[in-house]
Design an enzyme around this catalytic site. Structure first.
Site, mmCIF file in Angstrom:
data_model
loop_
_atom_site.group_PDB
_atom_site.id
_atom_site.type_symbol
_atom_site.label_atom_id
_atom_site.label_comp_id
_atom_site.label_asym_id
_atom_site.label_seq_id
_atom_site.Cartn_x
_atom_site.Cartn_y
_atom_site.Cartn_z
ATOM 1 N N TYR A 92 59.161 54.519 -3.859
ATOM 2 C CA TYR A 92 58.715 54.014 -2.555
ATOM 3 C C TYR A 92 58.957 52.518 -2.466
ATOM 4 O O TYR A 92 59.147 51.823 -3.472
ATOM 5 C CB TYR A 92 57.235 54.325 -2.331
ATOM 6 C CG TYR A 92 56.287 53.607 -3.269
ATOM 7 C CD1 TYR A 92 55.741 52.370 -2.937
ATOM 8 C CD2 TYR A 92 55.924 54.168 -4.496
ATOM 9 C CE1 TYR A 92 54.876 51.713 -3.797
ATOM 10 C CE2 TYR A 92 55.050 53.528 -5.350
ATOM 11 C CZ TYR A 92 54.531 52.289 -5.002
ATOM 12 O OH TYR A 92 53.677 51.639 -5.858
ATOM 13 N N CYS A 93 58.941 52.024 -1.225
ATOM 14 C CA CYS A 93 59.027 50.594 -0.945
ATOM 15 C C CYS A 93 58.218 50.335 0.318
ATOM 16 O O CYS A 93 57.443 51.195 0.752
ATOM 17 C CB CYS A 93 60.477 50.142 -0.801
ATOM 18 S SG CYS A 93 61.382 50.951 0.531
ATOM 19 N N THR A 94 58.376 49.194 0.936
ATOM 20 C CA THR A 94 57.531 48.835 2.076
ATOM 21 C C THR A 94 57.816 49.690 3.307
ATOM 22 O O THR A 94 56.897 50.243 3.918
ATOM 23 C CB THR A 94 57.717 47.350 2.434
ATOM 24 O OG1 THR A 94 57.434 46.559 1.285
ATOM 25 C CG2 THR A 94 56.775 46.947 3.565
ATOM 26 N N ILE A 127 55.564 52.538 2.643
ATOM 27 C CA ILE A 127 54.112 52.325 2.614
ATOM 28 C C ILE A 127 53.557 52.166 4.026
ATOM 29 O O ILE A 127 52.477 52.679 4.344
ATOM 30 C CB ILE A 127 53.775 51.076 1.776
ATOM 31 C CG1 ILE A 127 54.271 51.235 0.343
ATOM 32 C CG2 ILE A 127 52.273 50.800 1.784
ATOM 33 C CD1 ILE A 127 54.263 49.944 -0.454
#
Length: 209
Positions: A92-94, A127
């Site tokens: 995952y990332c932002t 996220i």
């Protein structure tokens, strides 16, 4: 006398699945992760220092890339062979954009180095999309770092997971209550990366500039 024909080359490895999971699917995976799964935070160190996902299973670790910049991921893969071997990687990332690049990079690296990654899963929308749906009822801990003067989204976040780089007390405020325009964010004096430093440890130290 005839010659023995050469053996055919081995078949190429099967393609590594690269799936996109909705926030609801991602949440379900974290609640009951498949066997041999790891969670991978592909963000930089100053982002994951104040917040990250955790799994409901103690057998599913969260690994933080802790890179200084996103282009350092290639070097990060080189040290990850033991951790990703025969694993399903949930990354995952932002906002999901960096995972599009990181997932392909990981798959290419795994194929080139026989690392044995089983599958890759990405959080669709990152996220931000997850927190829009689950807010503070999900499995994200701490604050969500954002690239604007606020440095984190004040509307969501559970607890303080960051630590002062000097004394290790719980801390997640890069500018110690001041606006970033005032130039008081804690930064490394060599590489300029953001650093968490509590009020007490700032006294007598130059951690910004």
């Amino acid at each position: 006398r005839g010659e023995t024909p050469p053996s055919p080359p081995p078949p190429p490895p099967p393609p590594i699945p690269n799936n996109h999971h909705t926030p609801a699917e991602w949440h379900s995976y974290l609640l009951s992760p498949p066997p041999n799964t790891i969670i991978l935070d592909t963000r930089n160190c100053y982002e994951s220092s104040i917040g990250y996902f955790t799994s409901a299973s103690s057998f599913t670790p969260t690994i933080l890339a802790n890179t200084r910049k996103f282009s350092d991921l290639k070097e990060f893969w080189d040290g990850m062979k033991d951790q990703v071997k025969n694993k399903n990687v949930l990354m995952y990332c932002t906002g999901g954009v960096r995972c599009e690049v990181a997932s392909k990079s990981l798959i290419d690296w795994s194929n080139s180095n026989s690392a044995g990654v089983r599958s890759v899963g990405q959080l669709k929308g990152g996220i931000c999309r997850y927190l829009e749906e689950f807010k503070n009822e999900g499995l994200y801990r701490g604050k969500n770092f954002v690239f604007d003067p606020r440095r984190f989204d004040p509307e969501v976040g559970v607890g303080v997971v960051g630590r002062c780089a000097v004394c290790s007390v719980p801390w997640d405020d890069y500018d110690n209550g001041c606006g970033s325009k005032e130039g008081v964010e804690g930064r490394c004096f060599r590489c300029r990366v953001l650093v968490l430093c509590c009020h007490g440890c700032r006294e007598g130290r130059k951690v910004f500039g």
